[in-house]
Design an enzyme around this catalytic site. Structure first.
Site, mmCIF file in Angstrom:
data_model
loop_
_atom_site.group_PDB
_atom_site.id
_atom_site.type_symbol
_atom_site.label_atom_id
_atom_site.label_comp_id
_atom_site.label_asym_id
_atom_site.label_seq_id
_atom_site.Cartn_x
_atom_site.Cartn_y
_atom_site.Cartn_z
ATOM 1 N N THR A 67 0.833 -1.196 0.000
ATOM 2 C CA THR A 67 0.000 0.000 0.000
ATOM 3 C C THR A 67 0.871 1.251 0.000
ATOM 4 O O THR A 67 2.111 1.171 -0.100
ATOM 5 C CB THR A 67 -1.028 -0.056 1.165
ATOM 6 O OG1 THR A 67 -1.947 1.031 1.002
ATOM 7 C CG2 THR A 67 -0.379 0.032 2.533
ATOM 8 N N LYS A 71 3.519 1.549 -3.853
ATOM 9 C CA LYS A 71 2.934 0.817 -4.992
ATOM 10 C C LYS A 71 3.715 1.002 -6.301
ATOM 11 O O LYS A 71 3.768 0.085 -7.120
ATOM 12 C CB LYS A 71 1.480 1.247 -5.206
ATOM 13 C CG LYS A 71 0.536 0.768 -4.122
ATOM 14 C CD LYS A 71 -0.888 1.167 -4.453
ATOM 15 C CE LYS A 71 -1.846 0.714 -3.381
ATOM 16 N NZ LYS A 71 -3.247 0.932 -3.766
ATOM 17 N N ASP A 107 -6.261 -3.358 -7.650
ATOM 18 C CA ASP A 107 -7.080 -2.206 -7.264
ATOM 19 C C ASP A 107 -8.194 -2.049 -8.305
ATOM 20 O O ASP A 107 -7.945 -2.122 -9.505
ATOM 21 C CB ASP A 107 -6.232 -0.925 -7.248
ATOM 22 C CG ASP A 107 -5.375 -0.831 -5.990
ATOM 23 O OD1 ASP A 107 -5.711 -1.474 -4.984
ATOM 24 O OD2 ASP A 107 -4.361 -0.104 -6.035
ATOM 25 N N GLY A 133 -8.841 11.517 -7.855
ATOM 26 C CA GLY A 133 -7.639 11.251 -7.073
ATOM 27 C C GLY A 133 -7.115 9.866 -7.451
ATOM 28 O O GLY A 133 -7.402 9.353 -8.546
ATOM 29 N N THR A 157 -11.183 19.612 -9.177
ATOM 30 C CA THR A 157 -10.034 20.170 -9.900
ATOM 31 C C THR A 157 -10.016 19.517 -11.285
ATOM 32 O O THR A 157 -9.600 18.364 -11.440
ATOM 33 C CB THR A 157 -8.723 19.847 -9.148
ATOM 34 O OG1 THR A 157 -8.893 20.209 -7.771
ATOM 35 C CG2 THR A 157 -7.533 20.570 -9.742
ATOM 36 N N TYR A 229 -16.154 3.665 2.863
ATOM 37 C CA TYR A 229 -16.819 2.582 3.590
ATOM 38 C C TYR A 229 -17.028 2.878 5.070
ATOM 39 O O TYR A 229 -17.491 2.017 5.815
ATOM 40 C CB TYR A 229 -16.064 1.255 3.421
ATOM 41 C CG TYR A 229 -14.597 1.332 3.759
ATOM 42 C CD1 TYR A 229 -14.170 1.304 5.069
ATOM 43 C CD2 TYR A 229 -13.649 1.451 2.737
ATOM 44 C CE1 TYR A 229 -12.832 1.397 5.382
ATOM 45 C CE2 TYR A 229 -12.303 1.541 3.033
ATOM 46 C CZ TYR A 229 -11.904 1.508 4.353
ATOM 47 O OH TYR A 229 -10.578 1.602 4.654
HETATM 48 N N1 NAP Z 1 -13.399 0.853 -0.597
HETATM 49 C C1 NAP Z 1 -12.116 0.788 -0.866
HETATM 50 O O1 NAP Z 1 -11.536 -0.299 -0.951
HETATM 51 C C2 NAP Z 1 -11.337 2.054 -1.123
HETATM 52 C C3 NAP Z 1 -10.116 1.986 -1.817
HETATM 53 C C4 NAP Z 1 -9.416 3.167 -2.051
HETATM 54 C C5 NAP Z 1 -9.914 4.369 -1.586
HETATM 55 N N2 NAP Z 1 -11.097 4.394 -0.904
HETATM 56 C C6 NAP Z 1 -11.650 5.694 -0.424
HETATM 57 O O2 NAP Z 1 -11.774 6.540 -1.553
HETATM 58 C C7 NAP Z 1 -11.623 7.910 -1.163
HETATM 59 C C8 NAP Z 1 -10.686 8.615 -2.133
HETATM 60 O O3 NAP Z 1 -9.390 8.031 -2.044
HETATM 61 P P1 NAP Z 1 -8.161 8.553 -2.943
HETATM 62 O O4 NAP Z 1 -7.034 7.668 -2.633
HETATM 63 O O5 NAP Z 1 -8.574 8.741 -4.360
HETATM 64 O O6 NAP Z 1 -7.896 9.993 -2.318
HETATM 65 P P2 NAP Z 1 -7.141 11.227 -3.029
HETATM 66 O O7 NAP Z 1 -6.152 10.752 -4.030
HETATM 67 O O8 NAP Z 1 -6.709 12.105 -1.906
HETATM 68 O O9 NAP Z 1 -8.316 11.987 -3.845
HETATM 69 C C9 NAP Z 1 -9.347 12.647 -3.170
HETATM 70 C C10 NAP Z 1 -10.460 12.978 -4.149
HETATM 71 O O10 NAP Z 1 -11.545 13.566 -3.408
HETATM 72 C C11 NAP Z 1 -11.812 14.872 -3.960
HETATM 73 N N3 NAP Z 1 -12.255 15.746 -2.875
HETATM 74 C C12 NAP Z 1 -11.728 15.854 -1.636
HETATM 75 N N4 NAP Z 1 -12.429 16.777 -0.929
HETATM 76 C C13 NAP Z 1 -13.404 17.256 -1.748
HETATM 77 C C14 NAP Z 1 -14.443 18.212 -1.591
HETATM 78 N N5 NAP Z 1 -14.633 18.864 -0.440
HETATM 79 N N6 NAP Z 1 -15.269 18.427 -2.635
HETATM 80 C C15 NAP Z 1 -15.113 17.763 -3.802
HETATM 81 N N7 NAP Z 1 -14.132 16.847 -4.022
HETATM 82 C C16 NAP Z 1 -13.286 16.593 -3.001
HETATM 83 C C17 NAP Z 1 -10.520 15.319 -4.568
HETATM 84 O O11 NAP Z 1 -10.778 16.344 -5.503
HETATM 85 P P3 NAP Z 1 -9.577 17.361 -5.943
HETATM 86 O O12 NAP Z 1 -8.758 16.609 -6.972
HETATM 87 O O13 NAP Z 1 -10.287 18.522 -6.518
HETATM 88 O O14 NAP Z 1 -8.792 17.680 -4.703
HETATM 89 C C18 NAP Z 1 -10.056 14.005 -5.223
HETATM 90 O O15 NAP Z 1 -10.790 13.754 -6.391
HETATM 91 C C19 NAP Z 1 -11.116 7.879 0.283
HETATM 92 O O16 NAP Z 1 -12.194 8.190 1.113
HETATM 93 C C20 NAP Z 1 -10.695 6.438 0.501
HETATM 94 O O17 NAP Z 1 -10.905 6.018 1.833
HETATM 95 C C21 NAP Z 1 -11.821 3.270 -0.680
#
Ligand code: NAP
Length: 290
Positions: A67, A71, A107, A133, A157, A229
């Protein structure tokens, strides 16, 4: 099954790893199977990665789940990498197979499986991903690879969504639609989407009152999938459910990633239900929310 000299291991490495659900999920399912195999997690600093990978192989560990932040960096230790790993330039699993180290990127596999469980195969579906993201990038690539009829990607963004669109065009030869995460952008995209995925961190505990989608945009024929989740039912899912939509929570995605790791490293098929239950209990114990 007590730990003894014959116990084998699958390990998770990352930095940090203390928050990970992986050992809890996997050990619940491995206990149930009655096999002498355990999952353990190790915090590995970036400058110790090489020693950790080769050390794990020397110790006879079956495989390493990988993780953040390792990665991409572990790619250099792989003798072979699967197709999705090549596409993403990153892997989340190293399997020590004889003298080879085989890298896999599973993933997003869990996302497609979660949708399939809900009776919605990705192949042929029109999918809107909200969030560009790390998770949004992975899901946009995965849904394209798995044959979605249409993939749209909205992000606060927009430049991040543009970069993913360009990458998918270059690497997969496919076109996705992108746009800003605005009420107007959502309204247009949700008119054509069958499946709407929240891949932002919006709505995650403790900010459980937020959703990236205004409640009035949900229709009964939408499928809402939140990869957040914790809580199990986010505001995004609750609003969709109240509008009559089918909902899919993010635990399945996590569980299937772990199932795949056990299958690849040890050849067992652990119980999805047991891992899901263990995950929900652990979330509940840690926050009182899920
Ligand atoms: N279920 C699973 O197995 C699993 C696996 C992976 C991740 N996740 C969950 O997925 C989520 C995202 O993970 P990530 O790794 O992609 O995080 P990340 O790389 O930090 O990306 C965050 C994303 O959320 C957006 N965002 C954050 N705050 C926001 C707001 N106030 N309004 C609108 N957009 C907002 C960001 O937009 P900007 O680009 O504009 O900043 C970006 O698109 C997390 O909650 C994580 O726990 C779950």
């Amino acid at each position: 099954m007590p730990i003894n000299a014959a116990t084998r291991y699958i390990a998770l490495i990352g930095d940090p790893v203390e928050h990970s659900m992986t050992p809890v999920l996997q050990n619940a399912a491995l206990d149930e199977l009655g096999v002498n195999l355990r999952n353990v997690a190790f915090r590995v600093a970036p400058d110790q990665l090489r020693e950790a990978v080769y050390g794990a192989r020397a110790l006879g560990i079956l495989g390493l789940m990988v993780t953040i932040p390792h990665k991409e960096a572990v790619m250099e230790f792989c003798d072979e990498v699967d197709r999705f790993g090549e596409l993403m330039g990153a892997v989340n699993l190293l399997h020590f197979s004889g003298t080879s180290i085989v890298g896999y990127n599973t993933d997003g596999y869990g996302a497609s499986q979660s949708l399939a469980d809900a009776g919605i195969p990705v192949k042929g579906s029109r999918i809107l991903v909200i969030g560009a993201g790390g998770a949004g990038r992975c899901l946009a690539h995965r849904f394209c690879l798995d044959g979605a009829a249409q993939v749209a990607l909205l992000n606060r963004t927009v430049s991040r969504a543009e970069a993913i669109r360009d990458e998918i065009r270059t690497k997969q030869g496919k076109t996705i639609h992108i746009g800003p995460l605005t009420p107007e952008g959502l309204e247009t995209a949700m008119q054509t989407a069958q499946v709407v995925v929240n891949a932002t961190s919006v709505g995650m505990y403790p900010h459980t009152d937020s959703s990236p989608v205004p409640a009035h945009l949900w229709r009964p024929d939408h499928i809402a999938f939140d990869i957040v989740y914790n809580p199990l039912e986010t505001r995004f899912l609750a609003d969709a459910r109240k509008a009559g939509a089918v909902t899919v929570d993010g635990v399945g995605m996590l569980v299937y990633t772990n199932e795949k790791a056990i299958e690849i490293c040890a050849g067992f098929h652990p119980s999805i239900d047991t891992m899901r239950e263990a995950c929900i209990q652990a979330l509940h114990a840690s926050t009182g929310q899920a």
